[in-house]
Write a protein that holds these residues in place. Structure first.
Motif: not given
Length: 297
Positions: A279-283
């Motif tokens: 669902g998304g990227v944590y970066a």
């Protein structure tokens, strides 16, 4: 190959959510205070035209941990309710009774209010880093053994071999029927006809990666991030090759660079609990050597 250095692994503790909690039964809506972590790409809806699925972190007891809000007809929200990633919001919601996933809640969307945006990267890390897990492999096995197991997680990435960008095939026959029913509904109610249908995105994306499980043989998961679709709208004047290059530049070269601690927000489908997508990227950026040296003194 984009490699995420493993030296940061001790930074994040393992998940402690080993004992599945049953979905609560509530006679009236609960008031939730949430940190928004994921806005998934919109999909056609016969009732609202389009809806999105939202991933969030519950911030106040007793409603803490991962929470999914669905359906959210985001485009119909007024300006005060149109939240963004890493906003803290308040919303009244009930556990979704027709969805077996225990994290799923049905929001009363006109109760959404925005408290503030969590701009501090360190504040985000304080909340999210302890939730990052090593093993997508383990989560897949748990879902195969028990469809009622956790359906949302934040998975640490060891290395990424590719971001596959392909031409979107267009809406399915069922999705086209939903769009048609939406416009038929508007006509029957006599509402203004100035509505635009939800257009299918130009591209789909999928990451090929290994999680931090030392036995991992690799995963390929579709990317359903709102931001991936939103960027495509700004690339409409580019050729297909140019647009693909820009998408890879943003979601691979930049977000998954070696100076970032990369993890993926993953969630499964209600109809296919064994199937997880991103669902998304944590970066967040990793601390500099100088900062780590200072901390270690």
């Amino acid at each position: 190959m984009w490699v995420v250095p493993l030296e940061q692994l001790p930074l994040w503790g393992p998940s402690t959510d080993e004992d599945p909690k049953p979905k609560p039964f509530l006679a009236r809506p609960a008031k939730l205070r949430l940190l928004i972590t994921v806005k998934a790409a919109p999909n056609p809806s016969a009732r609202y035209g389009e809806t999105i699925c939202v991933g969030a972190l519950g911030m106040d007891p007793p409603w803490t941990g991962w929470i999914r809000l669905y359906p959210v007809h985001y485009r119909h929200l007024d300006g005060d309710g149109q939240f963004h990633k890493y906003d803290i919001i308040h919303v009244d919601a009930l556990p979704a009774r027709q969805d077996q996933r225990r994290e799923s809640w049905k929001p009363i969307v006109d109760t959404i209010t925005i408290e503030r945006h969590l701009a501090s990267r360190q504040s985000r890390r304080n909340l999210l880093d302890p939730l990052v897990e090593d093993s997508m492999c383990r989560l897949n096995k748990q879902a195969r053994d028990d469809p009622g197991i956790r359906s949302i997680a934040l998975i640490r990435v060891a290395d990424i071999s590719a971001l596959q960008v392909k031409r979107h095939p267009g809406w399915s026959a069922e999705d086209r029927k939903k769009i048609a029913r939406y416009f038929d509904q508007l006509d029957l109610l006599g509402r203004p006809a100035k509505r635009s249908p939800l257009h299918a995105p130009r591209f789909t994306g999928a990451y090929r990666y290994r999680c931090a499980d030392r036995h991992c043989r690799g995963h390929q998961q579709t990317l359903w991030d709102w931001e991936f679709v939103a960027l495509q709208r700004h690339l409409g004047q580019l050729t297909e090759a140019e647009a693909e290059e820009q998408l890879r530049s943003k979601f691979l070269t930049q977000l998954c660079a070696a100076d970032r601690d990369v993890a993926f927000y993953v969630g499964n489908q209600a109809a296919r609990p064994q199937s997880f997508s991103i669902g998304g990227v944590y970066a967040p950026r990793r601390p500099t050597a100088r900062y780590r040296l200072h901390v270690n003194r």
